[in-house]
Design an enzyme around this catalytic site. Structure first.
Site, PDB file in Angstrom:
ATOM      1  N   ASP A   1       8.999   2.225  -5.419  1.00  0.00           N
ATOM      2  CA  ASP A   1       7.817   0.995  -5.431  1.00  0.00           C
ATOM      3  C   ASP A   1       6.492   1.806  -5.280  1.00  0.00           C
ATOM      4  O   ASP A   1       6.538   2.864  -4.248  1.00  0.00           O
ATOM      5  CB  ASP A   1       9.117   0.361  -4.359  1.00  0.00           C
ATOM      6  CG  ASP A   1       7.834  -0.947  -4.237  1.00  0.00           C
ATOM      7  OD1 ASP A   1       7.513  -1.412  -5.207  1.00  0.00           O
ATOM      8  OD2 ASP A   1       7.687  -1.794  -2.625  1.00  0.00           O
TER       9      ASP A   1
ATOM     10  N   SER B   1      10.027   2.499  -0.923  1.00  0.00           N
ATOM     11  CA  SER B   1       9.026   3.728  -1.436  1.00  0.00           C
ATOM     12  C   SER B   1       8.653   4.862  -0.878  1.00  0.00           C
ATOM     13  O   SER B   1       9.704   5.324  -0.976  1.00  0.00           O
ATOM     14  CB  SER B   1       7.485   3.000  -0.138  1.00  0.00           C
ATOM     15  OG  SER B   1       8.541   3.042   1.141  1.00  0.00           O
TER      16      SER B   1
ATOM     17  N   ASN C   1      10.493  -7.403   0.310  1.00  0.00           N
ATOM     18  CA  ASN C   1      11.074  -6.337   1.680  1.00  0.00           C
ATOM     19  C   ASN C   1      10.902  -7.088   3.061  1.00  0.00           C
ATOM     20  O   ASN C   1      11.920  -7.071   4.009  1.00  0.00           O
ATOM     21  CB  ASN C   1      10.423  -5.105   1.422  1.00  0.00           C
ATOM     22  CG  ASN C   1      10.356  -4.268   2.205  1.00  0.00           C
ATOM     23  OD1 ASN C   1      11.242  -4.040   2.685  1.00  0.00           O
ATOM     24  ND2 ASN C   1       9.114  -3.220   2.425  1.00  0.00           N
ATOM     25  N   THR C   2       9.660  -7.683   3.413  1.00  0.00           N
ATOM     26  CA  THR C   2      10.160  -7.821   4.422  1.00  0.00           C
ATOM     27  C   THR C   2      10.516  -8.554   5.068  1.00  0.00           C
ATOM     28  O   THR C   2      10.966  -8.785   6.084  1.00  0.00           O
ATOM     29  CB  THR C   2       7.837  -8.652   4.974  1.00  0.00           C
ATOM     30  OG1 THR C   2       7.335  -7.534   4.190  1.00  0.00           O
ATOM     31  CG2 THR C   2       7.757  -9.158   6.018  1.00  0.00           C
TER      32      THR C   2
END
Ligand code: 13P
Length: 288
Positions: free
Chosen positions: A85, A50, A232-233
């Site tokens: 991202d 990101s 991701n999380t």
């Protein structure tokens, strides 16, 4: 193997009815854990960055240097794509200049005509350099890097318009959310996903918010054209839990337990375990 664009691996995934994982990276440990797991399972992977994570790691050039160096030093032979991202227009241009071979332009929060115009410009820029490009229609719910998406369900006609610009893969909101899913989450909207697939033909579709979606929904999404799933999380949660366990057990106080190479090892192992599980669930193992 040198860095590649994500186009070929996703076309193959779309044809073979499996999905390639996009695992977001935040630091060296994350990157190494994902690369080694991909190699172990003979799976292609996409490393997502990101704009916030890129900045955190020092900048896009630092990320490119780290990933390229690691691929060489660790003798990674499977295809690896480094992908921006949820990029802005300027972020995508910067990543292209820094050596990324894949970018996402997220214009989902813009009026559709502006999303189309900016996506079109970036498609031309990327394709002139054999760089793959992902676009988004219908913003994904939840919060990421301070940006709150409303969790829209994409408009099928708008998906078709963006697909027709020649994007290599398309993220469309179908009720998916970044971060943790709330108790009252209604699940993915497969009617809309099916309609998007019909409208966009063989175009690989992307499922964001891959953490916490039940396995059966993941399988159904893949059967309806999803070829790239972003995670991701879950990796962050695993990393944090493993690190907390290490510290709560007082291991950082034993011997040289405070050495970052020891301190971050449980988190590293937890990321490897998480990535391994996802690659097998998505079916990309032995597809490199
Ligand atoms: P999660 O953080 O919910 O796994 O979503 C990741 C993602 O979609 C990145 O674009």
């Amino acid at each position: 193997m040198a860095l590649v664009s994500a186009k070929e691996m996703l076309v193959k995934a779309r044809e073979g009815q499996y999905a390639v994982g996009q695992f977001n990276i935040n630091n060296l440990e994350w990157t190494k854990a994902i690369l080694l797991t991909a190699e172990e399972l003979k799976s292609p992977v996409i490393l997502g960055v990101s704009e916030g994570a890129g900045k955190y790691m020092g900048g896009y050039r630092t990320v490119v240097g780290m990933v390229k160096g690691m691929i060489e030093d660790l003798k990674i032979s499977v295809p690896i794509a480094l992908h921006l991202d949820h990029g802005s227009f300027d972020g995508a241009v910067k990543c292209i200049d820094a050596g990324f071979l894949s970018v996402m332009f997220d214009g989902s929060h813009l009026p559709i005509e502006e999303n189309i115009a900016k996506t079109k410009e970036l498609v031309e820029l990327c394709h002139a350099k054999n760089i793959s490009i992902e676009a988004e229609v219908g913003s994904i719910g939840g919060e990421e890097d301070g940006i709150i998406g409303m969790g829209e369900v994409a408009d099928v006609n708008e998906c078709k318009k963006i697909a027709d610009l020649g994007v290599d893969f398309l993220a469309a909101g179908i009720g998916n959310i970044h971060g943790k899913y709330p108790e009252n989450w209604k699940g993915l909207n497969f009617d809309v996903l099916g309609a998007i697939q019909t409208a966009t033909g063989k175009l690989p579709l992307v499922l964001h918010g891959g953490s916490g979606i039940p396995d059966d929904m993941i399988k159904t999404a893949i059967s309806l054209g999803v070829s790239k799933i972003n995670v991701n999380t879950e990796l962050q949660v695993f990393f944090a839990a493993a690190t907390r366990k290490y510290i709560e057990a007082g291991k950082d106080l034993e011997g040289k337990g405070f050495d970052p190479r020891k301190l971050l090892k449980p988190g590293f192992d937890a990321i490897q375990a998480g990535v391994r599980e996802k690659i097998i669930l998505f079916g990309s193992n032995n597809k490199a």
